[in-house]
Design an enzyme around this catalytic site. Structure first.
Site, PDB file in Angstrom:
ATOM      1  N   CYS A 113       7.823  12.993  23.409  1.00 54.02           N
ATOM      2  CA  CYS A 113       7.696  14.428  23.744  1.00 54.02           C
ATOM      3  C   CYS A 113       8.856  15.268  23.214  1.00 54.02           C
ATOM      4  O   CYS A 113       8.736  16.488  23.108  1.00 54.02           O
ATOM      5  CB  CYS A 113       7.559  14.610  25.250  1.00 54.02           C
ATOM      6  SG  CYS A 113       6.099  13.795  25.904  1.00 54.02           S
ATOM      7  N   HIS A 252       8.956  22.070  27.106  1.00 55.85           N
ATOM      8  CA  HIS A 252       7.904  21.063  26.954  1.00 55.85           C
ATOM      9  C   HIS A 252       6.926  21.251  28.102  1.00 55.85           C
ATOM     10  O   HIS A 252       7.331  21.362  29.263  1.00 55.85           O
ATOM     11  CB  HIS A 252       8.545  19.676  26.995  1.00 55.85           C
ATOM     12  CG  HIS A 252       7.536  18.569  27.054  1.00 55.85           C
ATOM     13  ND1 HIS A 252       6.438  18.539  26.224  1.00 55.85           N
ATOM     14  CD2 HIS A 252       7.454  17.466  27.843  1.00 55.85           C
ATOM     15  CE1 HIS A 252       5.733  17.458  26.503  1.00 55.85           C
ATOM     16  NE2 HIS A 252       6.316  16.802  27.486  1.00 55.85           N
ATOM     17  N   ASN A 282      -0.354  18.238  28.619  1.00 54.50           N
ATOM     18  CA  ASN A 282       0.843  17.714  27.939  1.00 54.50           C
ATOM     19  C   ASN A 282       0.428  17.161  26.576  1.00 54.50           C
ATOM     20  O   ASN A 282      -0.238  16.133  26.499  1.00 54.50           O
ATOM     21  CB  ASN A 282       1.466  16.624  28.813  1.00 54.50           C
ATOM     22  CG  ASN A 282       2.735  16.031  28.206  1.00 54.50           C
ATOM     23  OD1 ASN A 282       3.031  16.252  27.030  1.00 54.50           O
ATOM     24  ND2 ASN A 282       3.459  15.266  29.000  1.00 54.50           N
TER      25      ASN A 282
END
Ligand code: COA
Length: 325
Positions: A113, A252, A282
């Site tokens: 990520c 994020h 996500n």
């Protein structure tokens, strides 16, 4: 001095939109649970013919068009991904070929990520040392292909997508580094001790398979809030500014509750935080550039704005980057 300046952004999503209700038809979950615990309402999943490379290429073309730059003039491509099209070569080379930049530096970064943040930091260093003049940094993922549909604690959290940013090295005299356009500071970290909290259960050298996402959600949540607040303070300190000076934070997009808790810890008003987790879920390395591009295109982020980008992912890896648009 050489400064790394942002020229344009782009993003791409797969065609197939999947709502929480859609998921609840096959997974033991509910729209109510997902929205309450994560803020996620929908995500996009790649279908036939859609891959990490096709999404990345679409995002790259849009970023180049926004920048008004011919792909052939790009001399550095860095793509953050944990879901490459092939084990090798790097998916960045597919992007390179598609935009006609054959011959330039092109490689993938495996920081999950945080992959886009790592890519930005590497590109900024390479541009400022003269290794390249025009960079394309991307985050692109098809995490839907790593999900265990029997594990409701993880399969409801992720989506697919891609985001891209065109950067250029500009020779300039800068008296006030925070006021001038460009990347002001980046800090990156990793701590391999936390591997068991968030990992993929396969690998080329172990199982010979890609495996599935495994996560200890509560533990990851706790570390995310602490580590992100720390790295944000670190970058603010390097720049000699406070959170109040920021126009936007592009975090994020893992979970609305992580975004809220991190913003609260820093004393950031929620209206300064770009949030897209409800519509994209996500998307791992794609999440930050996808959210950034969304906020540029809907008019929130404007030239001259001071923007902080931040992410944490498996490894753990984490980092933040401060940029004057
Ligand atoms: N639908 C319905 N119920 C679910 C569920 C789902 N999709 N997933 C878990 N549950 C249940 C659990 O089984 C548990 O039930 P029980 O109390 O009967 O055992 C209950 O919900 C609570 O589970 P828990 O895991 O403790 O929930 P939580 O409040 O910690 O929320 C996360 C789970 C994953 C949403 C949360 O921990 C989180 O967001 N963590 C960070 C994850 C993240 O963003 N990671 C990516 C970083 S890159």
């Amino acid at each position: 001095m050489i400064r790394t300046v942002m020229r344009g952004t782009g993003s791409a999503l797969p065609k197939r939109l999947v709502t929480n209700e859609d998921l609840a038809r096959t997974v033991d979950t509910s729209d109510e649970w997902i929205v309450e615990r994560t803020g996620i309402r929908q995500r996009y999943f790649a279908g036939e013919g859609e891959t990490t490379a096709t999404l990345a290429i679409e995002a790259a073309h849009k970023a180049l068009a926004a920048a008004g730059i011919d792909g052939k003039t790009i001399d550095l491509i860095i793509l953050g991904t944990a879901t490459p099209d092939q084990t090798f070569p790097a998916t960045a080379t597919a992007v390179q070929h598609a935009i006609g930049a054959n011959g330039c530096i092109a490689f993938d970064v495996a920081a999950v990520c945080s992959g886009f943040l790592y890519g930005l930091g590497i590109a900024d260093s390479m541009l400022r040392t003269g290794m390249a003049k025009r960079a394309l940094v991307l985050g692109a993922e098809t995490f839907s292909r790593l999900l265990d549909w029997e594990d409701r604690t993880t399969c409801v959290l992720f989506g697919d997508g891609a985001g891209a940013m065109v950067l250029e090295a500009v020779e300039c005299d800068v008296t006030d580094p925070v006021a001038a356009p460009g990347i002001i500071a980046t800090r990156l970290h990793a701590d391999g001790a936390h591997n068991p909290l968030l990992f993929c259960s396969g690998g080329v050298s172990t199982t010979g398979t890609a495996g599935h996402v495994q996560m200890m959600g509560r533990e990851v949540f706790r570390h995310a809030v602490v580590n992100l607040a720390e790295v944000l303070e670190e970058v603010l300190g390097v720049a000699g500014i406070t959170a109040e000076d920021l126009d936007w934070v592009v975090p994020h997009q893992a979970n609305q509750r992580i975004l809220d808790a991190t913003a609260k810890k820093l004393g950031l008003p929620p209206e300064k935080v770009v949030v897209t987790v409800a519509s994209h879920a996500n998307t791992s390395a794609a999440s930050v550039p996808l959210a950034f591009d969304t906020a540029v295109r809907d008019g929130r982020i404007k030239p001259g704005d001071l923007v902080m980008l931040e992410a944490l992912g498996a490894g753990f890896t984490w980092g933040a980057c401060l940029i004057r648009v």
